[in-house]
Motif scaffolding. Structure first.
Motif, PDB file in Angstrom:
ATOM      1  N   LEU A   1       0.821  -1.210   0.000  1.00 34.16           N
ATOM      2  CA  LEU A   1       0.000   0.000   0.000  1.00 34.16           C
ATOM      3  C   LEU A   1       0.855   1.260   0.000  1.00 34.16           C
ATOM      4  CD1 LEU A   1      -2.869  -0.977   2.493  1.00 34.16           C
ATOM      5  CD2 LEU A   1      -2.944  -0.923  -0.001  1.00 34.16           C
TER       6      LEU A   1
ATOM      7  N   ALA B   1      -5.127   2.370   3.391  1.00 35.92           N
ATOM      8  CA  ALA B   1      -5.692   3.034   2.214  1.00 35.92           C
ATOM      9  C   ALA B   1      -7.186   2.743   2.179  1.00 35.92           C
ATOM     10  CB  ALA B   1      -5.014   2.545   0.938  1.00 35.92           C
TER      11      ALA B   1
ATOM     12  N   GLN C   1      -6.677   6.132  -3.081  1.00 32.83           N
ATOM     13  CA  GLN C   1      -7.709   5.115  -2.939  1.00 32.83           C
ATOM     14  C   GLN C   1      -7.725   4.220  -4.170  1.00 32.83           C
ATOM     15  OE1 GLN C   1     -11.333   7.554  -2.780  1.00 32.83           O
ATOM     16  NE2 GLN C   1     -11.798   6.944  -4.895  1.00 32.83           N
TER      17      GLN C   1
ATOM     18  N   SER D   1      -5.830  11.926  -0.301  1.00 33.41           N
ATOM     19  CA  SER D   1      -5.326  10.585   0.010  1.00 33.41           C
ATOM     20  C   SER D   1      -5.583   9.647  -1.166  1.00 33.41           C
ATOM     21  CB  SER D   1      -6.001  10.039   1.274  1.00 33.41           C
ATOM     22  OG  SER D   1      -7.403   9.978   1.097  1.00 33.41           O
TER      23      SER D   1
END
Length: 606
Positions: free
Chosen positions: A54, A96, A130, A128
């Motif tokens: 991630l 995430a 995704q 952020s």
């Protein structure tokens, strides 16, 4: 093949997980039987073999990640009928989000603590990263996630059928029915051509193990398509020969020899000789010839067609030559009639512009057999046009005529030999080659002394360059074409118009003869303009694409095409072929006033 009640012809409806609803969806993809499903190959593949963490994900990446579900939230938005499902996931080093839209039932699958393999695109939302709408597979707690990493097929799809469902259905077909697929190519042939077996090839196309194996399997299935197609065509050609009425046997005789030795003012090129021999061989048989003669502009197809006409005369038959435009038909007539008449054959021109009395005389001469060769346009297709004994039917620029028109032309004789010609292999020509039972002759070389045309693409702001060049060439007695896509100015299209360009060029070159040619002009005016251009009374001819095919002026050395990207490649090829038909270096300028795409620019430089 059929085995224990199972068959490749079984409907997909009865496969596990399909049923009536999905059967209808699959039918939209052309899949009705199990065999259809086996040969329903992916349109692309996704390489999911590399596992990412991630923390290593970057915006825009497409990744496979193994992570645990920490929490799941379903949230309705202010927008009607839109629900967002968000999973918070962790691989132990980073966290995430994975986001789906309007997905039902995820809460029952993605429970907190479950290990999942995700595959999807990484986007940035609200600062952020995704995973957006990722595919996923729930992993066994003690399993190795690398066992699920693979090259995954992506199939053509339709509404209601997800990739996951398609992969499950095709996988079931491979496991349950692939053994029923019989190998029909002999082992000796497969070994000689280094082709894998049919079963392993089908499996490899769905689930490739390596690029090398995939390429070998694709080669095998491509070979199968061509092999079966050519076998079917061979059977069709044989059936056509067996069932067609016999054609007249027309081997070359004394008239052909006289034409070659005395009438033709040049020696045939190697390509012309080979094409002529193939045509003579066909015409000597009683099976009707169906042959495509292909050759670049100026390669000498008309001379080969003349020999086919003379071979018909040798056998006491008539010949007909169909051209797409009146200008081209008249040019063929002016060139071929003196040679045919020097052999004692009466030749006639038949076009829609002929006065009624002259047309009636031509019809009577063809029906009685007094006229041996007719050269014309669509008027040859008229019900009033009948031949006493047509031996050969020739179609020039065959792609300009429809299938029904060519059939009507052929039906003017009981079972004539048919020769169709083209300078430009366009897709429809290739289709006819495959499906139309046409044998093919190709003239690959040009007559001696022909110099390749230099082609230059220029932006509109540099249009002065060809203008100065035209003035220089015209002073040497050479001729120039200027082609426009429109006849007159349009309110909706910002393109060059022939009438406006004609007026501007007459003003620019007051001492040069400048002519205008387009399809709306009266026939007599078109003929007078072409004659003046051919005789040198005009140095510059502004025209639309009415000069696209066949017009032959050896002194023409410059071709300017405005808004060139508006023309097809075959049209540009034909237009460029109007120059360079003599002993001088010729030039083709492709002018583009508007910005064009890279692909269009590349096509202009071919």
């Amino acid at each position: 093949m059929k085995e224990a009640g199972r068959s490749l012809a079984d409907s997909v409806r009865y496969m596990k997980g399909v049923g009536p609803a999905r059967e209808k969806m699959l039918s939209r993809l052309g899949v009705a039987t199990v065999e259809d499903l086996l040969f329903f190959f992916p349109e692309r593949y996704e390489d999911r073999r590399n596992l990412a963490s991630l923390e290593s994900m970057g915006e825009g990446d497409t990744v496979s990640v193994a992570a645990r579900v920490v929490a799941l939230e379903r949230r309705k938005t202010a927008r009607k009928n839109l629900t967002i499902i968000t999973a918070l996931i962790s691989d132990g080093r980073a966290m995430a989000r994975a986001v789906w839209f309007n997905r039902v039932g995820l809460e029952k699958i993605l429970l907190p603590g479950v290990r999942v393999l995700f595959y999807g695109r990484v986007d940035r939302r609200g600062g952020s990263l995704q995973l957006s709408n990722p595919e996923f597979e729930v992993l066994d707690e003690d399993g190795d996630e690398t066992e699920s990493l693979a090259i995954v097929p992506v199939y053509p799809s339709t509404a209601g059928l997800s990739q996951k469902v398609l992969r499950r259905i095709t996988g079931a077909a491979l496991e349950g029915f692939l053994p029923l697929l019989d190998e029909y190519l002999p082992e000796e042939l497969r070994s000689r051509l280094n082709l894998p077996g049919i079963r392993e090839s089908v499996r490899e196309l769905h689930y490739p193990l390596s690029r090398e194996d995939w390429k070998a399997s694709r080669k095998r299935l491509a070979f199968d398509e061509f092999f079966l197609l050519q076998t079917g065509l061979a059977l069709r050609r044989k059936a056509a020969g067996d069932w067609s009425p016999p054609a007249p046997s027309l081997p070359p005789g004394s008239l052909v020899r006289e034409c070659l030795e005395r009438v033709l003012p040049f020696t045939l090129t190697r390509g012309q000789k080979e094409a002529s021999e193939e045509i003579f061989s066909d015409m000597a048989r009683t099976v009707p010839m169906h042959r495509l003669l292909q050759g670049d502009v100026g390669s000498g197809k008309t001379a080969v067609a003349l020999l086919a006409l003379v071979a018909a005369l040798d056998g006491g038959c008539q010949g007909a030559f169909l051209a797409p435009t009146e200008i081209l038909a008249r040019q063929h007539y002016q060139r071929l009639a003196p040679m045919l008449e020097s052999l004692g054959a009466r030749c006639a021109l038949l076009t829609g512009a002929l006065p009624q009395g002259e047309r009636r005389a031509v019809h009577e001469g063809l029906e009685s057999g007094e006229i041996s060769v007719a050269i014309g346009t669509h008027a040859l297709l008229s019900e009033k046009t009948a031949f006493a004994r047509m031996g050969v039917a020739i179609v020039d620029e065959q792609h300009r005529f429809g299938v029904l028109q060519k059939h009507a032309f052929k039906s003017k004789g009981e079972s004539p030999h048919v020769l169709v010609m083209t300078a430009t292999p366009i897709p429809r020509t290739l289709t006819l080659t495959v499906y139309g039972d046409l044998a093919v002759s190709v003239i690959k070389d040009l007559p001696p002394g022909r110099i390749p045309v230099e082609t230059r693409a220029l932006p509109g702001k540099k249009m002065d360059k060809p203008l100065f060049f035209i003035e220089e060439r015209a002073a040497r007695g050479e001729r120039c074409y200027w082609i426009c896509p429109l006849i007159e100015e349009s309110e909706t299209l910002d393109l060059a118009a022939a009438e406006d360009r004609y007026a501007a060029l007459r003003e620019r070159f007051p001492s040069l003869g400048v002519g205008l040619l387009h399809g709306r002009l009266p026939q007599a005016e078109k003929e007078k303009t072409m004659e003046d251009f051919q005789q040198g009374r005009l140095s510059l001819l502004v025209s639309t694409t009415v000069v696209e095919v066949g017009v032959d002026v050896p002194e023409a050395t410059v071709m300017v095409v405005e808004d060139a990207v508006r023309f097809g490649l075959s049209q540009l090829h034909q237009l460029r072929g109007r120059v360079g038909r003599g002993a001088f270096q010729a030039y083709c300028y492709l002018i583009e006033h508007q910005p064009i795409s890279k692909i269009a620019a590349q096509s202009l430089h071919t």
